[in-house]
Design an enzyme around this catalytic site. Structure first.
Site, short mmCIF file in Angstrom:
data_model
loop_
_atom_site.label_atom_id
_atom_site.label_comp_id
_atom_site.label_asym_id
_atom_site.label_seq_id
_atom_site.Cartn_x
_atom_site.Cartn_y
_atom_site.Cartn_z
N CYS A 111 0.86 -1.19 0.00
CA CYS A 111 0.00 0.00 0.00
C CYS A 111 0.89 1.23 0.00
CB CYS A 111 -0.91 0.03 1.22
SG CYS A 111 -2.07 1.43 1.21
N CYS A 115 0.20 4.51 6.26
CA CYS A 115 -0.28 4.78 7.62
C CYS A 115 0.77 4.22 8.58
CB CYS A 115 -1.65 4.16 7.86
SG CYS A 115 -2.86 4.79 6.69
N CYS A 118 0.47 0.58 10.37
CA CYS A 118 -0.02 -0.53 9.55
C CYS A 118 1.13 -1.31 8.92
CB CYS A 118 -0.93 0.02 8.45
SG CYS A 118 -1.43 -1.22 7.23
N GLY A 169 -3.78 -3.25 1.22
CA GLY A 169 -4.02 -2.24 0.18
C GLY A 169 -5.18 -1.32 0.45
N GLU A 170 -5.21 -0.24 -0.32
CA GLU A 170 -6.30 0.74 -0.23
C GLU A 170 -7.23 0.49 -1.43
OE1 GLU A 170 -7.73 3.19 1.63
OE2 GLU A 170 -9.04 3.30 -0.10
N SER A 201 -13.53 -0.56 2.95
CA SER A 201 -12.89 0.25 3.99
C SER A 201 -11.85 1.14 3.33
CB SER A 201 -12.21 -0.69 5.00
OG SER A 201 -11.44 0.06 5.92
N SER A 223 -11.56 4.70 7.85
CA SER A 223 -10.50 4.57 8.86
C SER A 223 -10.20 5.96 9.42
CB SER A 223 -9.25 3.96 8.22
OG SER A 223 -9.53 2.64 7.84
N LEU A 224 -10.87 6.30 10.49
CA LEU A 224 -10.75 7.66 11.02
C LEU A 224 -9.52 7.81 11.93
CD1 LEU A 224 -12.17 10.39 10.94
CD2 LEU A 224 -13.60 9.65 12.85
N HIS A 225 -9.50 7.05 13.00
CA HIS A 225 -8.30 6.89 13.85
C HIS A 225 -7.84 8.11 14.65
CE1 HIS A 225 -8.16 3.08 11.96
NE2 HIS A 225 -7.49 3.42 10.89
N ASN A 300 -3.00 -4.07 16.66
CA ASN A 300 -2.30 -5.35 16.54
C ASN A 300 -0.84 -5.06 16.21
OD1 ASN A 300 -4.59 -7.15 16.89
ND2 ASN A 300 -5.31 -6.26 14.97
N CYS A 343 -6.22 -7.63 11.78
CA CYS A 343 -6.19 -6.36 11.07
C CYS A 343 -4.82 -5.72 11.13
CB CYS A 343 -7.07 -5.35 11.79
SG CYS A 343 -8.72 -5.39 11.34
N1 SAH Z 1 -6.67 0.54 3.29
C1 SAH Z 1 -7.94 0.40 3.87
C2 SAH Z 1 -8.33 -1.03 4.15
C3 SAH Z 1 -7.29 -1.96 4.70
S1 SAH Z 1 -6.79 -1.77 6.35
C4 SAH Z 1 -8.07 1.25 5.11
O1 SAH Z 1 -7.05 1.76 5.58
O2 SAH Z 1 -9.18 1.44 5.58
C5 SAH Z 1 -8.21 -2.31 7.32
C6 SAH Z 1 -8.29 -1.65 8.70
O3 SAH Z 1 -7.25 -2.12 9.56
C7 SAH Z 1 -8.15 -0.14 8.63
O4 SAH Z 1 -9.10 0.48 9.48
C8 SAH Z 1 -6.77 0.04 9.15
O5 SAH Z 1 -6.56 1.34 9.64
C9 SAH Z 1 -6.68 -1.00 10.23
N2 SAH Z 1 -5.32 -1.31 10.66
C10 SAH Z 1 -4.18 -1.14 9.99
N3 SAH Z 1 -3.13 -1.53 10.73
C11 SAH Z 1 -3.61 -1.95 11.91
C12 SAH Z 1 -3.02 -2.51 13.09
N4 SAH Z 1 -1.70 -2.71 13.15
N5 SAH Z 1 -3.82 -2.85 14.10
C13 SAH Z 1 -5.15 -2.67 14.02
N6 SAH Z 1 -5.78 -2.18 12.93
C14 SAH Z 1 -5.02 -1.81 11.89
FE1 SF4 Z 2 -2.83 1.32 3.36
FE2 SF4 Z 2 -5.05 0.95 4.85
FE3 SF4 Z 2 -2.60 0.20 5.76
FE4 SF4 Z 2 -3.21 2.79 5.55
S1 SF4 Z 2 -4.18 1.28 6.91
S2 SF4 Z 2 -1.28 1.83 4.88
S3 SF4 Z 2 -4.47 2.81 3.69
S4 SF4 Z 2 -3.68 -0.65 4.00
#
Ligand code: SAH
Ligand code: SF4
Length: 366
Positions: A111, A115, A118, A169-170, A201, A223-225, A300, A343
Site C-alpha cells: 500500500c 499509515c 499498519c 491495500g487501499e 474500507s 478509517s478515522l483513527h 495489533n 487487522c
Molecule cells: N486501506 C484500507 C483497508 C485496509 S486496512 C483502510 O485503511 O481502511 C483495514 C483496517 O485495519 C483499517 O481500518 C486500518 O486502519 C486497520 N489497521 C491497519 N493496521 C492496523 C493494526 N496494526 N492494528 C489494528 N488495525 C489496523
Molecule cells: Fe494502506 Fe489501509 Fe494500511 Fe493505511 S491502513 S497503509 S491505507 S492498508
C-alpha cells in the site's frame, strides 16, 4: 492473447460473447459455472455447446492466484498466502462466526498510503491487483472453506456470507478493478451478496468515495483513527491531502445512497496516542452531524511498529464515553492471533517499488 475470464463481470462477459458471435445470455451461464460451481475447466461446462467450449478454450483461461500457504488458527480463522507472480504475495483471511462467515479481501500488493501503524503500509507498494486476483480470493475461499477436517470441523461448510475490503491495500486506490470485482460479488449469477454485506474500507480518498457512491454504493467504513487533523496527519498521512472536514462531507454525500443508514468509523486504539478521554470527547463533537457507528480496533502489533496496544481498561472507558453520547460502538475482537491474521498484520510478500521497506528497516534499527 489469452484472456482470463475471471477478469470480467457480467457485462464484460456479455460483450465478449457478442464479440465471438454468441448470444449475450451465455454470460450468465459462464458466471454460474465459474463463480457458483467453482469450475475452472471449460470442458466441464456441460450446458454450453461443445463448439463454444472449444472456442473459449482456444482464446481464454480461468486462472487463479496460486495458494502458497494455508493456515488455520486455533479460533478457526483461516489465512491464505496467495502468489500473484514476480515473487509477490497477498493475504486473504476467512473469519468464521456463529451466524456468518466474513472474508477479508486484499486489493493491492502493499500500500502506498503509509499509515504509520499498519504493517502493509510499512511494506511499501508494488502494484494494484487485477480483477481476477481480487475475485479469485473469494473463489478460492468458497471452494476451500468446508474442506477443513480435524479440530476445526465445527467451522466446516460455512461459506462466505460477508466480504470486507480490509486486507492489504487501499481499495479505492485501485478503483476500477475493485468496482468490477464488487459487481461480480453482487451479481446474482455469481456470488449474489447483498450490498449490505459487502464493505469497502478506506483511509479516506475523498474523490473516490464520491465515485463509489455513483458507481457501486456498498457499505462504507472509514478509517478515522483520530479526532483532529493534527493527529490524523501523523497517523494517516493521506489526511494532509483530504482533511477530516472534507472526509466527513463525503460521508454525508454517501449516506443517501448507502445500503445502511450509517457510516462505520474504524478507530485503531493506540496506547497514549489517540485513546484518552479527551480524544473520545473530541470525537463525539467531530461526528455529531454524521449518522455513524464506531468500531474500535485494539492495535495489533508487528515487529518494529513503534506503537503499543491501548489497555483493555482504556478501550472500555473510551467506548463507554462514546456510548453515553449515543454512538453505537463495538470493539473488534482480535482473531487469528496465532497466525498473524489480525487487522493490519497482513504483510504478504511485497517486492517494494517505493523504497519504503528500506527506510522502515533503517528506522527500526535506530
Ligand atoms: N486501506 C484500507 C483497508 C485496509 S486496512 C483502510 O485503511 O481502511 C483495514 C483496517 O485495519 C483499517 O481500518 C486500518 O486502519 C486497520 N489497521 C491497519 N493496521 C492496523 C493494526 N496494526 N492494528 C489494528 N488495525 C489496523
Ligand atoms: Fe494502506 Fe489501509 Fe494500511 Fe493505511 S491502513 S497503509 S491505507 S492498508
Amino acid at each position: 492473447m489469452t484472456i482470463n475470464l475471471l477478469n470480467y463481470d457480467g457485462k464484460g462477459l456479455a460483450d465478449l460473447c457478442t464479440g465471438i458471435g454468441e448470444k449475450p445470455f451465455r454470460a450468465k451461464q459462464l458466471l454460474h459455472w465459474i463463480h457458483q460451481s467453482g469450475t475452472a475447466d471449460f470442458a466441464a461446462m456441460s450446458d454450453l455447446a461443445k463448439s463454444l467450449r472449444e472456442k473459449l478454450a482456444a482464446m481464454a483461461v480461468i486462472e487463479l492466484p496460486q495458494i502458497t500457504s494455508d493456515h488455520v488458527a486455533a479460533d478457526g480463522t483461516r489465512k491464505w498466502l496467495l502468489s500473484v507472480g514476480s515473487g509477490n504475495g497477498i493475504e486473504t483471511v476467512f473469519i468464521p462466526e456463529a451466524n456468518r462467515g466474513t472474508l477479508c479481501v486484499s486489493s493491492q500488493v502493499g500500500c502506498a498510503l503509509a499509515c504509520t501503524f499498519c504493517s502493509t503500509g510499512k511494506q511499501g507498494f508494488n502494484r494494484n491487483l487485477t480483477v481476477a486476483e481480487i475475485i479469485g480470493q473469494l473463489w478460492i475461499a468458497n471452494k476451500t472453506v468446508g474442506l477443513n477436517t480435524g479440530d476445526h470441523a465445527s467451522h466446516a461448510n460455512r461459506a462466505v456470507t460477508n466480504v470486507v475490503m480490509m486486507g492489504m491495500g487501499e481499495p479505492l486506490a485501485n478503483f476500477d478493478n475493485v468496482v468490477t470485482a464488487l459487481d461480480i460479488m453482487l451479481d446474482d449469477h455469481a456470488y449474489g451478496l447483498s450490498r449490505r454485506r459487502v464493505t469497502v474500507s478506506t483511509s479516506g480518498l475523498v474523490p473516490a468515495i464520491d465515485r463509489l457512491r455513483e458507481r457501486c454504493p456498498v457499505a462504507l467504513a472509514i478509517s478515522l483513527h483520530a479526532p483532529n487533523d493534527a493527529l490524523r496527519d501523523q497517523l494517516v498521512p493521506i489526511n494532509k491531502k483530504y482533511p477530516i472536514k472534507e472526509l466527513l462531507a463525503s460521508c454525508q454525500r454517501y449516506l443517501p445512497s448507502a445500503p445502511r443508514d450509517f457510516i462505520t468509523f474504524e478507530y485503531v486504539m493506540l496506547d497514549g496516542v489517540n485513546d484518552s478521554t479527551a480524544h473520545a470527547r473530541e470525537l463525539i463533537k467531530l461526528v455529531q452531524d454524521v449518522p455513524c457507528k464506531f468500531n474500535l480496533i485494539p492495535f495489533n502489533s508487528f515487529p518494529g511498529s513503534g506503537f503499543k496496544r491501548s489497555s483493555a481498561e482504556a478501550v472500555r472507558i473510551f467506548r463507554e464515553i462514546l456510548m453515553q453520547a449515543g454512538l453505537v460502538t463495538t470493539v473488534r475482537k482480535t482473531r487469528g492471533d496465532d497466525i498473524a491474521a489480525a487487522c493490519g498484520q497482513l504483510a504478504g510478500q511485497v517486492k517494494d517499488k517505493t523504497r519504503r521497506t528500506a527506510n522502515f528497516k533503517t528506522e527500526a534499527m535506530q
